[in-house]
Scaffold this motif. Structure first.
Motif, short mmCIF file in Angstrom:
data_model
loop_
_atom_site.label_atom_id
_atom_site.label_comp_id
_atom_site.label_asym_id
_atom_site.label_seq_id
_atom_site.Cartn_x
_atom_site.Cartn_y
_atom_site.Cartn_z
N PHE A 189 0.83 -1.20 0.00
CA PHE A 189 0.00 0.00 0.00
C PHE A 189 0.86 1.26 0.00
O PHE A 189 0.62 2.19 -0.78
CB PHE A 189 -0.91 -0.01 1.23
CG PHE A 189 -1.87 1.13 1.30
CD1 PHE A 189 -3.10 1.06 0.67
CD2 PHE A 189 -1.55 2.30 1.99
CE1 PHE A 189 -4.01 2.11 0.73
CE2 PHE A 189 -2.43 3.36 2.04
CZ PHE A 189 -3.66 3.26 1.42
N ASN A 190 1.87 1.28 0.83
CA ASN A 190 2.75 2.45 0.91
C ASN A 190 3.51 2.66 -0.39
O ASN A 190 3.69 3.79 -0.86
CB ASN A 190 3.72 2.30 2.08
CG ASN A 190 3.01 2.38 3.42
OD1 ASN A 190 1.92 2.91 3.53
ND2 ASN A 190 3.64 1.84 4.46
N ALA A 191 3.98 1.57 -0.99
CA ALA A 191 4.74 1.66 -2.23
C ALA A 191 3.89 2.19 -3.37
O ALA A 191 4.40 2.83 -4.30
CB ALA A 191 5.33 0.30 -2.60
N ALA A 192 2.57 1.92 -3.30
CA ALA A 192 1.66 2.36 -4.37
C ALA A 192 1.31 3.84 -4.25
O ALA A 192 0.69 4.40 -5.16
CB ALA A 192 0.40 1.51 -4.34
N GLY A 193 1.67 4.47 -3.14
CA GLY A 193 1.39 5.89 -2.97
C GLY A 193 -0.09 6.21 -2.81
O GLY A 193 -0.56 7.26 -3.25
N LEU A 194 -0.84 5.31 -2.14
CA LEU A 194 -2.28 5.49 -2.01
C LEU A 194 -2.69 6.27 -0.76
O LEU A 194 -3.87 6.57 -0.59
CB LEU A 194 -2.97 4.12 -1.99
CG LEU A 194 -2.92 3.31 -3.29
CD1 LEU A 194 -3.50 1.93 -3.07
CD2 LEU A 194 -3.67 4.04 -4.39
N GLU A 195 -1.77 6.59 0.09
CA GLU A 195 -2.09 7.28 1.32
C GLU A 195 -2.84 8.60 1.03
O GLU A 195 -2.42 9.41 0.21
CB GLU A 195 -0.81 7.60 2.10
CG GLU A 195 -1.04 8.22 3.46
CD GLU A 195 -1.72 7.29 4.42
OE1 GLU A 195 -2.52 7.78 5.24
OE2 GLU A 195 -1.46 6.06 4.37
#
Length: 456
Positions: A136-142
């Protein structure tokens, strides 16, 4: 709470989640989807990879159509991944999911509501769901998905809010209110609403259908309309926040008792609500012109259009009313209902499963989801002028959140939630009938039962 003890009531409480319910067809036309892009980890193997996905939404035709479209479009991107969808009726789905997780044979991907996350995650030692934090963090969805914070448990991102979300408002039939001389914009408080409802409560006529009995809606409608706005927590004080202990229980607080007595009076004394066994019954009463009001979410727009497109000109939406209690006015704080997608910790192809979940957050997928009549999870798309122009009625819910509602309050995402909710459903079955009752002893008893569940 011991796992074995929780499981005794877990299956019985399987339908506790507040159902988003079915949505209908598109609520304002679709927009062209952008070109697809290849997922970062898409399959390149020669043998097809099969992924299974279970969702409680699939039994409803409108949802099924949208989910099938999502799978069809994704197959164009990665034809080597085959996604098989399954789903059961609402209650059966949760029972089946419990059994499957305990037997270690659940599907690769599952969709649930946030309040069920802790209960299911803790069914299996080590966790039933894959930790998606790094992905999730790697996908930049924050910060890009509405309600994503509800997918976190024990400091791990387990679920992705990649489908849709909803809150609630009050739908009304324009012609029926006009005939009675009621201006819908004048309905600002619960007293205004009661006054309007009284004009339809003559003989066998009522103003709205009210779900009662063993259905979770018997709690959720009263809770969202009246209780939580004044008590700030049906189960726990301070907005359903920790500590989740017996001394922090709130169900029999003075405000909740007042709210429950108001709802009982609305049904049994004022005769403004007709008791029905299922939400579909109250919706059909609204469609058939038997009642002028129906409390529902954005998905109801699509349902109405699918039921009878010609009826849409006669349907309006106003926000939930403020509640005046002890001389103070409280804004509505109805729950935000995102659908979470999760990957089984037993999944043999987690990368491919993640690629599909990630693609569901894309603009292309979110536009497909919008055709379901719901508000897509993507904050950027759901707040865009493009979305508002294509789905003007659905966009009203965004406006209500910003201008009429205060902070949305979710049910406590704790392992004991299913049992606590079942206690409240049982209490509602006693309180919300067509006979006047004193609700305080019932809520006092519910408090004691909840305290026992929490180990006190």
């Amino acid at each position: 709470m011991k796992l074995a003890k929780r499981l005794i009531t877990f299956s019985l409480a399987a339908a506790l989640s507040l159902s988003l319910a079915a949505c209908g067809g598109g609520s304002g036309g679709s927009t062209p989807a952008p070109a697809t892009t290849q997922p970062a980890g898409s399959s390149s193997a020669t043998e097809p990879i099969k992924l299974t996905m279970a969702t409680f939404l699939y039994v409803e035709a409108p949802h099924r159509a949208v989910i099938d479209r999502l799978v069809e479009e994704y197959n164009k991107i990665d034809p080597n991944v085959q996604i098989e969808i399954s789903g059961a009726g609402y209650a059966d789905y949760w029972n089946n999911l419990t059994t499957e997780i305990l037997a270690n044979n659940e599907t690769d991907i599952m969709q649930i509501y946030p309040e069920n996350l802790a209960s299911y995650q803790t069914l299996r030692e080590g966790g039933a769901f894959l930790d998606l934090t790094d992905r999730f963090n790697a996908a930049g969805l924050e910060g890009k998905l509405t309600g994503q914070e509800t997918g976190v448990y024990d400091d791990k991102t387990l679920g992705v809010s990649n489908y849709s979300w909803g809150t609630t408002a009050m739908f009304y039939r324009k012609s029926m209110l006009e005939e009675k001389g009621i201006d819908p914009e004048s309905i600002k408080t619960q007293d205004n609403f009661l006054e309007a409802c009284r004009k339809f409560s003559e003989g066998d006529s009522v103003a709205m259908g009210v779900v009662y009995g063993t259905h979770a809606f018997s709690v959720s409608e009263w809770n969202r309309l009246i209780a939580r706005p004044v008590s700030n927590g049906l189960y726990f004080a301070d907005g359903e926040t920790a500590p989740y202990t017996a001394d922090h229980l709130n169900c029999n607080s003075e405000a909740n008792v007042w709210a429950a007595q108001w709802w009982n009076d609305f049904i049994a004394t004022e005769k403004c609500g007709k008791l029905v066994l299922d939400k579909k019954d109250s919706r059909e009463m609204f469609w058939n012109g038997e009642v002028p009001f129906c409390m529902d979410g954005p998905w109801f727009i699509g349902m109405c259009q699918e039921h009878d497109a010609a009826m849409m000109d006669d349907i309006g939406i106003i926000p939930q009313f403020d509640v005046v209690y002890n001389g103070e006015t409280y804004k509505p704080n109805p729950t935000n209902f995102p659908v979470l997608s999760l990957i089984s910790s037993k999944c043999e192809h987690p990368d491919e499963a993640w690629d599909f979940l990630l693609w569901m957050t894309s603009a292309e997928a979110q536009k497909i989801i919008a055709d379901c009549g719901q508000i897509p999870a993507s904050i950027e798309y759901a707040s865009s002028d493009e979305y508002k122009a294509a789905y003007p009625l659905s966009a009203l819910f965004y406006d209500f959140m910003e201008n009429n509602y205060t902070t949305l309050i979710a049910d406590p995402a704790i392992p004991e939630y299913s049992e606590l909710s079942q206690v409240m459903i049982d209490a509602a079955a006693e309180m919300f009938t067509d006979t006047p009752v004193d609700v305080k002893p019932i809520l006092d008893e519910a408090h004691d039962k909840m305290a026992a569940i929490l180990g006190s």
